[in-house]
Design an enzyme around this catalytic site. Structure first.
Site, short mmCIF file in Angstrom:
data_model
loop_
_atom_site.label_atom_id
_atom_site.label_comp_id
_atom_site.label_asym_id
_atom_site.label_seq_id
_atom_site.Cartn_x
_atom_site.Cartn_y
_atom_site.Cartn_z
CG ASN A 65 0.19 -0.31 2.53
OD1 ASN A 65 0.59 -0.37 2.57
ND2 ASN A 65 -1.58 0.51 3.20
CD GLU A 71 4.73 -1.20 12.67
OE1 GLU A 71 3.62 -1.26 13.56
OE2 GLU A 71 5.74 -1.46 13.66
CB CYS A 97 -2.19 0.42 8.01
SG CYS A 97 -0.56 1.45 8.43
CD GLU A 119 9.30 -1.81 12.46
OE1 GLU A 119 8.76 -0.92 11.06
OE2 GLU A 119 9.54 -2.30 12.34
P1 NAD Z 1 0.69 -9.32 3.50
O1 NAD Z 1 0.44 -9.61 4.58
O2 NAD Z 1 -0.38 -9.93 1.91
O3 NAD Z 1 1.86 -8.81 2.66
C1 NAD Z 1 2.62 -8.69 3.66
C2 NAD Z 1 4.41 -8.79 2.91
O4 NAD Z 1 4.48 -10.29 3.39
C3 NAD Z 1 4.58 -8.72 1.14
O5 NAD Z 1 5.53 -8.91 0.59
C4 NAD Z 1 4.67 -10.49 1.02
O6 NAD Z 1 4.40 -11.32 0.11
C5 NAD Z 1 4.92 -10.63 2.55
N1 NAD Z 1 4.61 -12.43 3.00
C6 NAD Z 1 2.86 -13.03 2.56
N2 NAD Z 1 3.24 -14.49 3.39
C7 NAD Z 1 4.47 -14.19 3.97
C8 NAD Z 1 4.94 -15.48 4.72
N3 NAD Z 1 4.29 -16.77 4.26
N4 NAD Z 1 6.63 -15.15 5.11
C9 NAD Z 1 7.38 -13.99 4.49
N5 NAD Z 1 6.51 -13.66 4.01
C10 NAD Z 1 4.98 -13.24 3.77
O7 NAD Z 1 -0.13 -7.53 3.42
P2 NAD Z 1 -0.09 -6.36 1.92
O8 NAD Z 1 -1.86 -7.31 1.43
O9 NAD Z 1 0.44 -7.01 1.13
O10 NAD Z 1 -1.14 -5.18 3.05
C11 NAD Z 1 -1.60 -4.95 3.58
C12 NAD Z 1 -2.01 -5.09 5.42
O11 NAD Z 1 -0.33 -5.19 5.32
C13 NAD Z 1 -3.27 -4.53 5.67
O12 NAD Z 1 -3.63 -5.63 6.78
C14 NAD Z 1 -2.87 -3.57 6.07
O13 NAD Z 1 -3.04 -2.83 7.64
C15 NAD Z 1 -1.31 -3.73 6.43
N6 NAD Z 1 -0.14 -2.77 6.49
C16 NAD Z 1 0.01 -2.63 8.17
C17 NAD Z 1 1.26 -1.41 8.33
C18 NAD Z 1 1.56 -1.16 9.41
O14 NAD Z 1 2.20 -0.04 10.25
N7 NAD Z 1 0.90 -1.28 10.98
C19 NAD Z 1 1.36 -0.18 7.16
C20 NAD Z 1 0.51 -0.72 5.76
C21 NAD Z 1 0.22 -2.52 5.54
#
Ligand code: NAD
Length: 480
Positions: free
Chosen positions: A150, A248, A282, A461
């Site tokens: 995002n 996060e 998020c 962080e």
């Molecule tokens: P996601 O969890 O699908 O993917 C995030 C990252 O993790 C990607 O690079 C993905 O390839 C990787 N990943 C997926 N499975 C994995 C595994 N088993 N082992 C290691 N890495 C793995 O999230 P998304 O769809 O890319 O992003 C949206 C989500 O992120 C939403 O839930 C949003 O709230 C959250 N988000 C949180 C913050 C925060 O600061 N808290 C900031 C931005 C987005």
């Protein structure tokens, strides 16, 4: 088709298997680049490169490492329009947003941590006149940084900047859905001559690429941003290996509008926090609670103004709302709108996907949507939708709105709108959210701790917290 490659040991290379996957432009639905599907053997190569580089990098003075980060920041800033266009194309976000938020904040991350390492001090404790303790804060070694789609460059730089500044070598994995600016960062690092192996950027999906980073025994800390379920999987894989973890994760954030707020300000930022980046931040305020005295007036003004918000081609500089990240995500959002109706919700604005004419006719666009009439405990109000969808509900008492706000499993952020200072402090202290904004939204000071409570996060962080996460403390005790 543009070809994205892994950046390992200072060079762009293909994955060992040669397997690739496509990435598309959400605004048009067309594939425009391919990226490697990296496997454990690719991570092995990256780790070997990082290990080779570690002594040299960790052995530099903080001032020298700081200079490298400043060079990266400057190079991005000098070419910011190109970076903003690339981020907008890869994510579907409005070009204006990439220009005003993503790219400046990525530059700020590199600059901030370049400066922060010059102003840290280690502690000393004089136990008695003859006993001195001091604390060493050494780099961890090889760290993994895994980021979502995002805010691609913004969140990648949020992790790699403090990791590099403190002397670690990094294996970074951007989201497979938005790899382009990470690829540009690889090219930039080659151009400026960053020592090989210090930063390695590997591409590919969570499984196998992300998983291989988490599983690698020589990557001893993982900083992850993404969904809560992914965080849970990472935690369960990393725990038996005793890795240091910063997670996060998702949010379902309340936006609480008290009757004594500055009405226009609360309205303007409720719209911003609900629909910025098509609701795919998020920190978006997706549950809007408005005190009953002003509920009807606020609802009318909100409906009027959101009705004007039309998704359009993100590349157009005037566009305020762009595309949803993917077809699958658009379908997920639609399924939540169907669920909301099933749960008794009334759609008072939007609720449908739309077709944007011209070059974007096959893109993934969704109307901004407002739903009324739902109980705070229903699934629509409990689960993260991560799209341009907000729910609206009236409340009577401060206590009940605090209870509703805290009723979800998430605890990332909250916004409160009131002119009553005592109320602002009181409500903020009772909310179970890692960040509470009062009369504002999305203002960030990089010195402050950032992270979520409950299932939104583990660890913090930002600022000193990030410098601590990426270092290991050692106590030295001397009998003088
Ligand atoms: P996601 O969890 O699908 O993917 C995030 C990252 O993790 C990607 O690079 C993905 O390839 C990787 N990943 C997926 N499975 C994995 C595994 N088993 N082992 C290691 N890495 C793995 O999230 P998304 O769809 O890319 O992003 C949206 C989500 O992120 C939403 O839930 C949003 O709230 C959250 N988000 C949180 C913050 C925060 O600061 N808290 C900031 C931005 C987005």
């Amino acid at each position: 088709m543009e070809i994205i490659q892994n950046y390992i040991d200072g060079a762009l290379i293909t994955s060992k298997s040669g397997n690739v996957m496509p990435t598309e432009e959400p605004a048009t639905g067309s594939e425009y680049a391919s990226l490697p599907v990296s496997e454990p053997s690719d991570i092995d190569v990256a780790v070997i490169a990082a290990k080779k580089a570690f002594q040299g990098w960790a052995g530099l003075s903080s001032a020298d490492r700081s200079q490298w980060l400043l060079k990266i920041a400057q190079a991005i800033e000098d070419d910011r329009d190109r970076w903003a266009s690339a981020e907008s194309k890869d994510t579907g976000k409005p070009l204006a947003l990439a220009r005003s938020l993503d790219i400046p904040r990525a530059v700020a991350n590199f600059r901030f941590f370049a400066n922060a390492v010059l102003h840290t001090a280690s502690q000393a404790h004089h136990t008695s006149p003859t006993i001195l303790n001091y604390t060493n804060r050494n780099p961890i070694g090889i760290v993994g940084c895994i980021s979502p789609w995002n805010l691609p460059l913004y969140l990648l730089s949020w992790k790699i900047a403090p990791a590099l500044a403190t002397g670690n070598c990094v294996i970074a994995k951007p989201s497979e859905i938005t790899p382009m600016t990470a690829h540009m960062l690889s090219q930039l690092c080659i151009e400026i001559g960053l020592p090989p192996g210090v930063l390695n950027i590997v591409h590919g999906p969570g499984d196998p690429t992300g998983q291989a980073i988490v599983d690698h025994p020589d990557i001893t800390a993982i900083s992850f941003t993404g969904g809560t379920q992914t965080g849970r999987n990472i935690a369960s894989n990393a725990a038996p290996l005793f890795k240091k973890l910063s997670l996060e994760m998702g949010g379902k954030n309340p936006n609480i509008v008290f009757q004594d707020c500055d009405f226009e300000d609360a309205l303007k930022h409720t719209i911003r926090s609900g629909f910025a980046n098509q609701g795919q931040i998020c920190l978006c305020g997706s549950r809007v609670f408005v005190q009953q005295e002003i509920y009807q007036r606020f609802k009318k003004a909100l409906v009027d103004q959101v009705g004007w918000l039309k998704p359009a081609d993100p590349a157009d500089a005037e566009t305020k709302m762009g595309a949803i990240i993917s077809k699958e995500h658009l379908q997920k959002i639609e399924s939540y709108i169907a669920l909301a109706k099933h749960e008794g919700g009334k759609i008072i604005v939007g609720g449908e996907r739309i077709q944007v004419k011209g070059r974007c006719q096959h893109g993934y666009f969704m109307q901004p949507t407002i739903i009324e009439g739902l109980h705070h405990n229903c699934r629509t109000n409990q689960e993260e939708i991560f799209g341009p969808v907000i729910t609206l509900a009236p409340f009577k008492y401060e206590q009940e709105v605090i209870e509703w706000s805290n009723s979800v499993e998430y605890g990332l952020s909250a916004s409160i709108w009131t002119k009553n200072l005592s109320r602002a402090h009181r409500v903020a202290s009772l909310l179970k959210n890692g960040v509470v904004w009062v009369n504002c939204w999305l203002i960030r000071d990089l010195r402050t701790p950032f992270g979520g409570m409950k299932q939104s996060g583990v660890g913090r962080e930002g600022g000193e917290e990030a410098l601590r996460f990426f270092t290991k403390a050692q106590n030295v005790c001397i009998q003088l």
